[in-house]
Design a protein around this motif. Structure first.
Motif, short mmCIF file in Angstrom:
data_model
loop_
_atom_site.label_atom_id
_atom_site.label_comp_id
_atom_site.label_asym_id
_atom_site.label_seq_id
_atom_site.Cartn_x
_atom_site.Cartn_y
_atom_site.Cartn_z
N ARG A 80 0.49 -1.49 -0.40
CA ARG A 80 0.23 0.21 -0.16
C ARG A 80 0.55 1.17 0.07
N PRO A 81 0.07 2.55 -0.33
CA PRO A 81 1.14 3.32 -0.74
C PRO A 81 1.79 3.54 0.97
N SER A 82 2.89 4.45 1.06
CA SER A 82 3.71 5.00 2.42
C SER A 82 4.00 6.56 2.59
N ASN A 83 3.19 7.23 3.25
CA ASN A 83 3.86 8.47 4.09
C ASN A 83 5.49 8.61 4.18
N ALA A 84 6.19 7.82 4.62
CA ALA A 84 7.12 6.89 5.96
C ALA A 84 8.26 7.56 4.85
N GLY A 85 8.61 8.86 4.93
CA GLY A 85 10.11 9.57 4.32
C GLY A 85 9.99 9.07 2.56
N PRO A 209 -9.15 -1.96 -3.91
CA PRO A 209 -9.80 -1.97 -2.64
C PRO A 209 -9.41 -0.58 -2.25
N ALA A 210 -9.58 -0.08 -0.68
CA ALA A 210 -9.45 0.93 -0.39
C ALA A 210 -8.10 1.16 0.19
N ASP A 211 -7.25 0.35 1.00
CA ASP A 211 -6.08 -0.30 1.29
C ASP A 211 -4.82 0.35 0.33
N ALA A 212 -4.79 -0.07 -0.86
CA ALA A 212 -4.40 0.03 -2.13
C ALA A 212 -4.15 1.89 -2.78
N VAL A 213 -4.96 2.09 -1.70
CA VAL A 213 -5.10 4.13 -2.88
C VAL A 213 -4.91 4.90 -1.21
N THR A 214 -5.13 3.93 0.40
CA THR A 214 -4.24 4.99 1.26
C THR A 214 -3.37 4.30 2.26
N ALA A 215 -2.87 5.39 2.88
CA ALA A 215 -0.90 4.35 4.10
C ALA A 215 -1.71 4.36 4.83
N SER A 216 -1.35 3.71 5.60
CA SER A 216 -1.32 3.22 7.19
C SER A 216 -1.02 4.75 8.21
N ILE A 224 -1.43 -5.83 4.00
CA ILE A 224 -2.55 -5.37 2.46
C ILE A 224 -3.36 -6.48 2.96
N SER A 225 -4.67 -5.40 2.47
CA SER A 225 -5.88 -6.28 2.40
C SER A 225 -5.60 -7.89 1.56
N PRO A 226 -6.71 -9.05 2.28
CA PRO A 226 -6.36 -10.56 0.78
C PRO A 226 -7.56 -9.45 -0.35
N ALA A 227 -8.22 -8.43 -0.34
CA ALA A 227 -8.92 -8.10 -1.68
C ALA A 227 -7.59 -7.10 -2.39
N GLY A 261 -9.41 -12.93 17.76
CA GLY A 261 -10.73 -13.13 16.26
C GLY A 261 -11.76 -12.20 16.00
N VAL A 262 -11.60 -10.99 16.74
CA VAL A 262 -12.44 -10.16 16.80
C VAL A 262 -11.85 -8.87 16.89
N LEU A 263 -10.34 -7.99 16.51
CA LEU A 263 -9.78 -7.09 16.33
C LEU A 263 -9.14 -6.58 14.72
N GLY A 264 -9.02 -5.80 14.37
CA GLY A 264 -8.74 -5.63 13.22
C GLY A 264 -9.72 -6.19 12.28
N GLU A 265 -8.82 -6.34 10.58
CA GLU A 265 -9.17 -7.14 9.95
C GLU A 265 -7.71 -8.37 9.31
N ARG A 266 -8.58 -9.00 8.79
CA ARG A 266 -7.46 -9.80 7.85
C ARG A 266 -6.33 -9.11 7.10
N GLY A 267 -4.84 -9.52 6.76
CA GLY A 267 -4.57 -8.61 6.60
C GLY A 267 -3.11 -9.82 6.23
#
Length: 286
Positions: A80-85, A209-216, A224-227, A261-267
């Motif tokens: 995914r994109p990165s804004n770190a440096g 998918p959204a994670d392909a166009v936004t940075a963490s 990245i997402s499975p999608a 089992g409940v926090l966040g999403e699969r990655g």
């Protein structure tokens, strides 16, 4: 039975709270973290080894898989994109600090909307899919009009400008409320215009998918997402001389579930996945 004064009871209660918090945060929590660090996969070294046996970075910090010109290397899954440096720089971890109202480009910085639009178009072009998104133009910038009214913010519309399409670009709309839409002139002042984002005809659920166009938030997330991984599978299979089914199995193998089992999403850990690709399908693609 003699009751202690109210003021003294309050001080005793406060001391109890201090004691409990001290035990929890000053003793129990540090001990729990030390214990967790000893569990394989939770602590200790995160260094990963490449297919050639050499150190290949960390499984906890993402990487860019691009050439010297910044173009995606097609034989690798893209992060995914990165804004770190300049991208995934652990010494410059950080976010872009742009929010949902960042829709108009400035002289020195593109808006978040334009960044998202451009990234989505680029991913779509790379993967051969529809990269369109709501509020984006076909050329990959924000579909945003600046509309001027004779009453300031109301009244009769007198002028319409496509704010994120600098001249001589062709505006994404020919007309708005009977007005011819013009491109934005670099350096011109459009601060008095009413901002009007235009949704367009893009699907409600974009293919990219959204994670392909936004940075963490940290700019270092290696997942990245499975999608997004599955969207890239066909290209990877073609470049590696493998079947899409086999690439899909490799993606699944490197997919982690939700924490507890409940926090966040699969990655999918892209760093580990690309190392596995080199080991399993070493064919060098373009």
């Amino acid at each position: 039975m003699t009751r202690i004064p109210h003021w003294l009871a309050q001080h005793v209660a406060a001391l109890r709270v201090v004691l409990v918090l001290t035990l929890l945060t000053g003793l129990a929590y540090p001990l729990a973290m030390v214990a967790a660090a000893q569990v394989p996969g939770l602590g200790g070294t995160s260094e990963v080894t490449g297919a050639d046996g050499r150190p290949a970075g960390s499984s906890l910090i993402g990487q860019t898989f691009t050439d010297a010109k910044g173009n995606p290397v097609k034989k690798y899954f893209q992060s995914r994109p990165s804004n770190a440096g300049t991208g995934y720089d652990a010494t410059a971890s950080g976010a872009g600090n742009q929010g949902p109202e960042s829709v108009v480009d400035t002289k020195d910085k593109p808006s978040l909307l334009t960044l998202v639009c451009g990234r989505s178009k680029a991913v779509g072009d790379l993967e051969g899919v529809d990269g369109s998104r709501p509020y984006c133009t076909d050329d990959g910038v924000g579909a945003v009009l600046g509309v001027f009214y004779d009453g300031g913010t109301s009244g009769r519309a007198t002028r319409a400008v496509s704010l994120d399409q600098a001249c001589p670009a062709k505006p994404f709309l020919a007309s708005y409320k009977g007005l011819r839409v013009t491109c934005a002139k670099p350096g011109a002042d459009y601060s008095h215009a009413v901002i009007v984002p235009v949704r367009g005809n893009a699907p409600t659920d974009p293919v990219v998918p959204a994670d392909a166009v936004t940075a963490s938030g940290s700019g270092l997330d290696p997942h990245i997402s499975p999608a997004y991984a599955k969207l890239q599978a066909q290209r990877i299979a073609r470049e590696r001389g493998a079947s899409v089914t086999d690439v899909g199995k490799l993606i699944e193998k490197h997919t982690t579930g939700r924490a507890l089992g409940v926090l966040g999403e699969r990655g999918v850990n892209v760093v580990e996945l690309n190392i596995a690709l080199d080991r399993t399908y070493p064919k060098q693609g373009a």
